[in-house]
Design an enzyme around this catalytic site. Structure first.
Site, short mmCIF file in Angstrom:
data_model
loop_
_atom_site.label_atom_id
_atom_site.label_comp_id
_atom_site.label_asym_id
_atom_site.label_seq_id
_atom_site.Cartn_x
_atom_site.Cartn_y
_atom_site.Cartn_z
N ALA A 18 0.82 -1.20 0.00
CA ALA A 18 0.00 0.00 0.00
C ALA A 18 0.86 1.26 0.00
O ALA A 18 0.57 2.22 -0.73
CB ALA A 18 -0.94 0.00 1.21
N ARG A 111 4.56 -12.69 -3.66
CA ARG A 111 4.46 -11.39 -2.98
C ARG A 111 5.74 -10.59 -3.12
O ARG A 111 5.72 -9.38 -3.34
CB ARG A 111 4.13 -11.58 -1.49
CG ARG A 111 2.80 -12.23 -1.19
CD ARG A 111 2.51 -12.22 0.31
NE ARG A 111 2.24 -10.86 0.75
CZ ARG A 111 1.03 -10.32 0.78
NH1 ARG A 111 -0.02 -10.99 0.35
NH2 ARG A 111 0.87 -9.09 1.22
N TYR A 218 -1.65 -23.06 -6.30
CA TYR A 218 -1.50 -22.53 -7.66
C TYR A 218 -0.01 -22.36 -7.96
O TYR A 218 0.82 -22.28 -7.05
CB TYR A 218 -2.25 -21.20 -7.84
CG TYR A 218 -1.98 -20.13 -6.82
CD1 TYR A 218 -0.88 -19.28 -6.92
CD2 TYR A 218 -2.86 -19.92 -5.76
CE1 TYR A 218 -0.66 -18.27 -6.00
CE2 TYR A 218 -2.65 -18.91 -4.83
CZ TYR A 218 -1.56 -18.10 -4.95
OH TYR A 218 -1.34 -17.09 -4.03
N ASP A 295 -4.06 -1.78 4.41
CA ASP A 295 -4.50 -2.48 5.61
C ASP A 295 -4.66 -1.56 6.81
O ASP A 295 -5.39 -1.90 7.75
CB ASP A 295 -3.51 -3.60 5.96
CG ASP A 295 -3.70 -4.83 5.11
OD1 ASP A 295 -4.70 -4.89 4.36
OD2 ASP A 295 -2.85 -5.75 5.17
#
Length: 418
Positions: A18, A111, A218, A295
């Site tokens: 973010a 990530r 995945y 968040d």
């Protein structure tokens, strides 16, 4: 930096997804941006994440989508199965009509890879990046904000973005609340895909739904890694133990699942587990010249795979709001931050609250047993591939607070209305 003030147009507190997205968005608008991070080095922990089209559209806007595709995977399908019987409940084809409808692909990516892409974009754009800085409070004085650090330094800025995460210190400026425990924990792991790896499902995102548990698998990094996430209700976490000394809880949680699920547990790194928290939605994210993002504003449970996606949406909407009020054709108007933050808050708070609440209910529907499980399975099996009535509200381009880069789609409903 000395104990004297350092001045910048925008100070971003927090170097996660973010914070980097917000810094990049405002730097692109022409701001002088400084980002401070408490850790001694920039980085991201964890494993894979899913970038739905509402997020990959934002990367496309910033010219970063191709970089994500270079290191990520475009899965062919999203498939839900019953973890007890192994039967398929529903699937969504993620190419073709899906990608055309939403204007961008569904991408799964490590990530750390997405974080690196955003970090490099900030560096290339000229964002000032500073490590080992703990901001303890932010105060507004007229048309300036001052951020006070643990070492006695003071940053002065026209505006501050608080991107300090789930356990945000700066959120206390707008809300007197705390993280909410879900009673569920996650174990994650990534392992190399080898010729011995079962070939089934290596091109899809697979979700197994079980009583009080689920498991997701995945591929990552162009199919070189297999990502596995196991989430289950934890008695020890309900007692207040964030970490736990053994794997007996994990093994017990999946004891009734099909062999494919139990075999997948071997892919997990069991040295650390991730307790799952969110917070209740709040209406106001703004205190004077400070606004929350990511968040810090709207931490959510992972069932819709929207945490990072909503952070990117935040940044894009803030970019639009400030472009109209702060960064104008006549130059930078520092008086416009109040209007820009107000617009940003108005555009985003209701949408993210809906995502937060729906994620909670969606998670409950995943973990049912007995009659509720039978009814859940019947509902899932009644849905045909490319039935978009459950995803338009989340991935579509006509929802308030979603950057509209291309023509909108017609919304037809919601996933599980909250």
């Amino acid at each position: 930096m000395t104990n004297d003030s350092a001045s910048t147009n925008v100070l971003v507190v927090g170097g996660g997804m973010a914070g980097l997205a917000g810094a990049l968005a405002l730097k692109e608008n022409g701001a002088d941006v400084t980002l401070v991070e408490v850790a001694p080095a920039f980085g991201e922990v964890g494993a894979g994440l899913q970038m739905a089209p509402n997020a990959s559209r934002v990367l496309k806007r910033w010219g970063l989508l191709e970089k994500a595709l270079d290191v990520g995977v475009k899965p062919k399908h999203l498939v839900f199965r019953d973890a007890v019987t192994g039967e398929e409940l529903t699937r969504q084809t993620l190419g073709g009509e899906f990608e055309e409808r939403y204007g961008a692909p569904y991408v799964v990516i490590h990530r750390s890879d997405l974080h690196r892409i955003l970090l490099e974009a900030c560096q290339e754009a000229g964002v000032t990046l500073v490590n080992d800085v703990l901001v303890q409070k932010v105060e507004t004085d007229g048309e300036k904000a001052r951020a006070y650090t643990s070492k006695g330094n003071v940053y002065e800025a026209d505006a501050v973005l608080a991107a300090d995460g789930l356990k945000s210190t700066l959120r206390a400026g707008v809300a007197n609340d705390g993280p909410v425990s879900s009673a569920y924990v996650a174990y994650r792991g990534t392992v190399p895909i080898t010729p011995e790896t079962p070939a089934a499902d290596l091109e899809d995102v697979i979700v197994y739904l079980g009583p009080d548990c689920h498991l997701v698998q995945y591929p990552l990094r162009k199919g070189q890694l297999l990502n596995t996430v196991a989430v289950f209700k934890s008695a020890s976490f309900e007692r207040g133990e964030e970490q736990y000394g053994g794997v007996d809880e994990l093994e017990t949680a999946y004891a009734g699942c099909v062999p494919a699920v139990q075999e997948a547990l071997k892919n997990l790194a069991t040295g650390i587990r991730w307790p799952m928290y969110d917070r209740d939605p709040i209406e106001s994210w703004v205190a004077g010249r400070m606004a929350l993002i990511g968040d810090a504003a709207h931490p959510m449970l992972q069932y819709l795979a929207q945490g990072a996606c909503q952070a990117l949406e935040d940044a894009a909407v803030l970019q639009d709001a400030t472009r109209g009020h702060v960064f104008t054709g006549a130059g930078i108007d520092p008086r416009g931050w109040e209007a820009a933050f107000s617009q940003y808050n108005k555009d985003r708070a209701a949408r993210t609250a809906r995502v937060q609440r729906t994620a909670r209910i969606w998670g409950e529907s995943w973990h049912v047993d007995g009659v509720a499980r039978v009814l859940r399975n019947l509902l899932f099996k009644s849905r045909a591939d490319n039935n978009f009535q459950y995803s338009d509200w989340l991935y579509g381009r006509n929802e308030p607070g979603v950057p509209a880069e291309v023509p909108a789609v017609a919304a037809k409903g919601s996933l599980v209305e909250a």
